[in-house]
Design a protein around this motif. Structure first.
Motif, PDB file in Angstrom:
ATOM      1  N   ALA A 191      -1.161  -5.565  -1.562  1.00 44.66           N
ATOM      2  CA  ALA A 191      -0.301  -6.511  -1.021  1.00 44.66           C
ATOM      3  C   ALA A 191      -0.222  -6.524   0.631  1.00 44.66           C
ATOM      4  O   ALA A 191      -0.509  -7.541   1.236  1.00 44.66           O
ATOM      5  N   VAL A 192      -0.366  -5.544   1.229  1.00 46.26           N
ATOM      6  CA  VAL A 192      -0.401  -5.404   2.625  1.00 46.26           C
ATOM      7  C   VAL A 192      -1.514  -4.696   3.094  1.00 46.26           C
ATOM      8  O   VAL A 192      -1.510  -4.495   4.513  1.00 46.26           O
ATOM      9  N   GLY A 193      -2.264  -3.861   2.620  1.00 45.83           N
ATOM     10  CA  GLY A 193      -2.985  -2.583   3.010  1.00 45.83           C
ATOM     11  C   GLY A 193      -2.322  -1.381   3.461  1.00 45.83           C
ATOM     12  O   GLY A 193      -1.507  -1.213   2.327  1.00 45.83           O
ATOM     13  N   ALA A 194      -2.636  -0.923   4.252  1.00 45.06           N
ATOM     14  CA  ALA A 194      -1.851   0.538   4.932  1.00 45.06           C
ATOM     15  C   ALA A 194      -0.350  -0.154   5.489  1.00 45.06           C
ATOM     16  O   ALA A 194      -0.259  -1.359   5.448  1.00 45.06           O
ATOM     17  N   VAL A 195       0.377   1.077   5.635  1.00 47.29           N
ATOM     18  CA  VAL A 195       1.691   0.460   6.296  1.00 47.29           C
ATOM     19  C   VAL A 195       1.589   1.199   7.827  1.00 47.29           C
ATOM     20  O   VAL A 195       1.045   2.120   8.082  1.00 47.29           O
ATOM     21  N   ASP A 196       2.586   0.635   8.576  1.00 48.22           N
ATOM     22  CA  ASP A 196       2.738   1.330   9.766  1.00 48.22           C
ATOM     23  C   ASP A 196       3.837   2.195   9.970  1.00 48.22           C
ATOM     24  O   ASP A 196       3.891   3.062  10.702  1.00 48.22           O
ATOM     25  N   VAL A 197       5.058   2.170   9.180  1.00 49.99           N
ATOM     26  CA  VAL A 197       6.213   2.684   9.213  1.00 49.99           C
ATOM     27  C   VAL A 197       6.776   3.126   7.802  1.00 49.99           C
ATOM     28  O   VAL A 197       6.600   2.286   6.825  1.00 49.99           O
ATOM     29  N   VAL A 198       7.015   4.384   7.592  1.00 51.07           N
ATOM     30  CA  VAL A 198       7.660   4.918   6.294  1.00 51.07           C
ATOM     31  C   VAL A 198       8.772   5.447   6.659  1.00 51.07           C
ATOM     32  O   VAL A 198       9.063   6.498   7.328  1.00 51.07           O
ATOM     33  N   PHE A 199       9.945   4.682   5.968  1.00 50.81           N
ATOM     34  CA  PHE A 199      11.364   5.346   6.062  1.00 50.81           C
ATOM     35  C   PHE A 199      11.440   5.876   4.627  1.00 50.81           C
ATOM     36  O   PHE A 199      11.595   5.520   3.565  1.00 50.81           O
ATOM     37  N   ASP A 200      11.385   7.260   4.625  1.00 51.35           N
ATOM     38  CA  ASP A 200      11.562   8.235   3.498  1.00 51.35           C
ATOM     39  C   ASP A 200      12.769   8.728   2.966  1.00 51.35           C
ATOM     40  O   ASP A 200      13.283   9.807   3.701  1.00 51.35           O
ATOM     41  N   GLY A 201      13.434   8.316   2.073  1.00 45.72           N
ATOM     42  CA  GLY A 201      14.684   8.571   1.522  1.00 45.72           C
ATOM     43  C   GLY A 201      14.551   9.270   0.085  1.00 45.72           C
ATOM     44  O   GLY A 201      15.666   9.496  -0.396  1.00 45.72           O
ATOM     45  N   VAL A 202      13.212   9.712  -0.282  1.00 45.32           N
ATOM     46  CA  VAL A 202      13.033  10.187  -1.446  1.00 45.32           C
ATOM     47  C   VAL A 202      12.747  11.528  -1.480  1.00 45.32           C
ATOM     48  O   VAL A 202      13.063  12.705  -2.158  1.00 45.32           O
ATOM     49  N   GLY A 203      11.671  11.852  -0.632  1.00 45.44           N
ATOM     50  CA  GLY A 203      10.969  13.426  -0.522  1.00 45.44           C
ATOM     51  C   GLY A 203       9.947  13.673  -1.834  1.00 45.44           C
ATOM     52  O   GLY A 203       9.682  12.512  -2.513  1.00 45.44           O
TER      53      GLY A 203
ATOM     54  N   ASP B  25       0.967   3.389 -10.786  1.00 42.74           N
ATOM     55  CA  ASP B  25       0.062   2.650  -9.734  1.00 42.74           C
ATOM     56  C   ASP B  25       0.635   2.045  -8.645  1.00 42.74           C
ATOM     57  O   ASP B  25       0.333   1.032  -7.896  1.00 42.74           O
ATOM     58  N   TRP B  26       1.884   2.515  -8.191  1.00 45.56           N
ATOM     59  CA  TRP B  26       2.822   1.903  -7.165  1.00 45.56           C
ATOM     60  C   TRP B  26       2.109   1.881  -5.740  1.00 45.56           C
ATOM     61  O   TRP B  26       2.179   0.741  -5.195  1.00 45.56           O
ATOM     62  N   THR B  27       1.341   2.641  -5.530  1.00 42.45           N
ATOM     63  CA  THR B  27       0.720   2.896  -4.095  1.00 42.45           C
ATOM     64  C   THR B  27      -0.620   1.616  -4.050  1.00 42.45           C
ATOM     65  O   THR B  27      -0.859   0.928  -3.161  1.00 42.45           O
ATOM     66  N   ASP B  28      -1.236   1.552  -5.426  1.00 43.27           N
ATOM     67  CA  ASP B  28      -2.182   0.602  -5.329  1.00 43.27           C
ATOM     68  C   ASP B  28      -1.477  -0.837  -5.177  1.00 43.27           C
ATOM     69  O   ASP B  28      -2.317  -1.748  -4.615  1.00 43.27           O
ATOM     70  N   ARG B  29      -0.591  -0.975  -5.789  1.00 43.90           N
ATOM     71  CA  ARG B  29       0.292  -2.525  -5.658  1.00 43.90           C
ATOM     72  C   ARG B  29       0.360  -2.701  -4.203  1.00 43.90           C
ATOM     73  O   ARG B  29       0.406  -3.671  -3.699  1.00 43.90           O
ATOM     74  N   VAL B  30       1.018  -1.633  -3.321  1.00 41.21           N
ATOM     75  CA  VAL B  30       1.316  -1.761  -2.060  1.00 41.21           C
ATOM     76  C   VAL B  30       0.108  -2.217  -1.125  1.00 41.21           C
ATOM     77  O   VAL B  30      -0.059  -2.784  -0.381  1.00 41.21           O
ATOM     78  N   ARG B  31      -1.205  -1.146  -1.442  1.00 40.06           N
ATOM     79  CA  ARG B  31      -2.308  -1.536  -0.720  1.00 40.06           C
ATOM     80  C   ARG B  31      -3.010  -2.989  -1.161  1.00 40.06           C
ATOM     81  O   ARG B  31      -3.373  -3.733  -0.031  1.00 40.06           O
TER      82      ARG B  31
ATOM     83  N   PRO C 112       6.768  11.188  -4.091  1.00 40.75           N
ATOM     84  CA  PRO C 112       6.869   9.791  -3.741  1.00 40.75           C
ATOM     85  C   PRO C 112       6.646   9.991  -2.168  1.00 40.75           C
ATOM     86  O   PRO C 112       5.933   8.903  -1.679  1.00 40.75           O
ATOM     87  N   ALA C 113       7.352  10.761  -1.374  1.00 42.51           N
ATOM     88  CA  ALA C 113       7.108  10.899   0.004  1.00 42.51           C
ATOM     89  C   ALA C 113       5.419  11.154   0.470  1.00 42.51           C
ATOM     90  O   ALA C 113       5.042  10.671   1.327  1.00 42.51           O
ATOM     91  N   ARG C 114       5.006  11.959  -0.286  1.00 39.91           N
ATOM     92  CA  ARG C 114       3.564  12.384  -0.198  1.00 39.91           C
ATOM     93  C   ARG C 114       2.635  11.099  -0.264  1.00 39.91           C
ATOM     94  O   ARG C 114       1.726  10.753   0.554  1.00 39.91           O
ATOM     95  N   SER C 115       3.060  10.460  -1.225  1.00 33.41           N
ATOM     96  CA  SER C 115       2.101   8.959  -1.627  1.00 33.41           C
ATOM     97  C   SER C 115       2.281   8.011  -0.560  1.00 33.41           C
ATOM     98  O   SER C 115       1.302   7.650  -0.004  1.00 33.41           O
ATOM     99  N   ALA C 116       3.505   8.164  -0.193  1.00 33.37           N
ATOM    100  CA  ALA C 116       3.902   7.142   1.094  1.00 33.37           C
ATOM    101  C   ALA C 116       3.352   7.338   2.198  1.00 33.37           C
ATOM    102  O   ALA C 116       2.545   6.558   3.080  1.00 33.37           O
ATOM    103  N   TYR C 117       2.917   8.632   2.539  1.00 31.13           N
ATOM    104  CA  TYR C 117       2.476   9.164   3.879  1.00 31.13           C
ATOM    105  C   TYR C 117       1.139   9.003   3.702  1.00 31.13           C
ATOM    106  O   TYR C 117       0.455   8.392   4.703  1.00 31.13           O
ATOM    107  N   GLU C 118       0.434   8.896   2.585  1.00 31.57           N
ATOM    108  CA  GLU C 118      -1.096   8.576   2.595  1.00 31.57           C
ATOM    109  C   GLU C 118      -1.017   7.044   2.739  1.00 31.57           C
ATOM    110  O   GLU C 118      -2.406   6.784   2.894  1.00 31.57           O
ATOM    111  N   LEU C 119      -0.235   6.350   2.461  1.00 31.39           N
ATOM    112  CA  LEU C 119      -0.424   4.690   2.783  1.00 31.39           C
ATOM    113  C   LEU C 119      -0.374   4.588   4.414  1.00 31.39           C
ATOM    114  O   LEU C 119      -0.676   3.262   4.734  1.00 31.39           O
ATOM    115  N   LEU C 120      -0.113   5.224   5.113  1.00 29.57           N
ATOM    116  CA  LEU C 120       0.071   5.427   6.503  1.00 29.57           C
ATOM    117  C   LEU C 120      -1.233   4.890   7.338  1.00 29.57           C
ATOM    118  O   LEU C 120      -2.138   5.801   6.918  1.00 29.57           O
TER     119      LEU C 120
END
Length: 318
Positions: A204-216, A196-202, A219-227
């Motif tokens: 806390a802050v809603g969407a995000v403006d920048v993703v620094f992806d060091g995992v690929g 549920d990590w993306t739910d926790r991000v949402r 997890p990278a796909r999930s981070a992309y969906e948060l943008l």
């Protein structure tokens, strides 16, 4: 001299300590007495499979970043360099050793006020983090997600993004790593191995403006969906074992920019100098999480592959 040899690709055990001939500086080169060698995850991949940017026949002494003191110079090099503290790349091999001969042009002098081990930790990771932040240009108040935030590059990205005034959401794998993140400047810290990590991000802050992806990978796909629309994503690592598979057309449809820096060699040198200067001024402090003696390079690789490390891993040589 003491060194660590790679004679065949395989597990960490193929890194074997043994003697090696002392190098001698040729024209335009210097000899560096190595105090610390910088370890990167891509070196573990090279050791295992031969994958990566390094080339050359086996056997070889691996290692691509070191710091130490210049002890001799070759023809055409100013002898005033002898005794200077420096960090340098080795061209892809030779770093896991007591001495290296490198081109004078590859050197970066370590500024006063910066410890040599800190300079080695900033050589590759500081350059990379400085370049990534320059490319993504987070602005005050923007929500910035940093993956692999407890790693060498990730921990620096957290510090730099927070210094830029961004609201930093830091994601790492495991409770031990997550616990480090608020101390680096993260407003929100999450475990990206939790379902549920993306739910926790949402939350806390809603969407995000920048993703620094060091995992690929996933997890990278999930981070992309948060943008959010107008967001930027920049991928620099594959801790999961695979690069982020983000479709450019889908990103364009969503109004997301996939940032792909293409710095020139001189720009990379400028980023390195900036990272070292920031380190000397106290503006950028690397997290050195673990150190191993040279002869235990195999243990260092095993720890990195087991995801048991935080921040930068160094080999203490001298």
């Amino acid at each position: 001299m003491r060194a660590v040899w790679l004679r065949e690709f395989g597990g960490p055990e193929v890194l074997v300590p043994g003697p090696a001939p002392d190098p001698a500086p040729g024209p335009g080169q210097v000899l560096v007495e190595v105090a610390h060698a910088n370890l990167t995850f891509v070196e573990t991949m090279f050791r295992a499979t031969g994958f990566g940017p390094f080339r050359g026949p086996l056997p070889t002494i691996p290692g691509n970043g070191v710091g130490g003191v210049v002890t001799a110079v070759g023809p055409g090099v100013d002898p005033e360099l002898v005794g200077r503290r420096v960090v340098t790349g080795t061209g892809g091999s030779g770093g896991y050793a007591e001495r290296v001969a490198v081109d004078r042009e590859a050197l970066f002098e370590v500024p006063d006020g910066l410890a040599l081990d800190q300079a080695v930790a900033l050589l590759a990771d500081g350059r990379t983090a400085t370049m990534l932040v320059d490319a993504a240009a987070p602005r005050p108040g923007e929500r910035v997600l940093v993956e692999a935030a407890a790693g060498g590059v990730g921990s620096l990205l957290v510090r730099l993004a927070a210094r830029a005034g961004a609201r930093v959401v830091a994601a790492a794998g495991g409770a031990r790593k997550v616990a480090l993140l608020p101390g680096l400047g993260a407003e929100v810290a999450v475990d990206y191995t939790a379902p549920d990590w993306t739910d926790r991000v949402r939350d806390a802050v809603g969407a995000v403006d920048v993703v620094f992806d060091g995992v690929g990978g996933g997890p990278a796909r999930s981070a992309y969906e948060l943008l959010d629309a107008g967001g930027r994503m920049i991928s620099y690592g594959l801790a999961s074992g695979a690069w982020a598979a983000i479709d450019a057309a889908d990103a364009q449809r969503r109004g997301v920019t996939l940032v792909r820096p293409a710095p020139t060699p001189e720009q990379l040198r400028a980023y390195t100098r900036q990272a070292l200067a920031d380190g000397a001024a106290g503006r950028l402090r690397p997290l050195i999480g673990q150190r191993f003696p040279l002869e235990r390079a195999a243990d260092a690789h095993a720890a990195m592959e087991a995801r048991a490390t935080v921040g930068k891993t160094l080999l203490d040589v001298g």
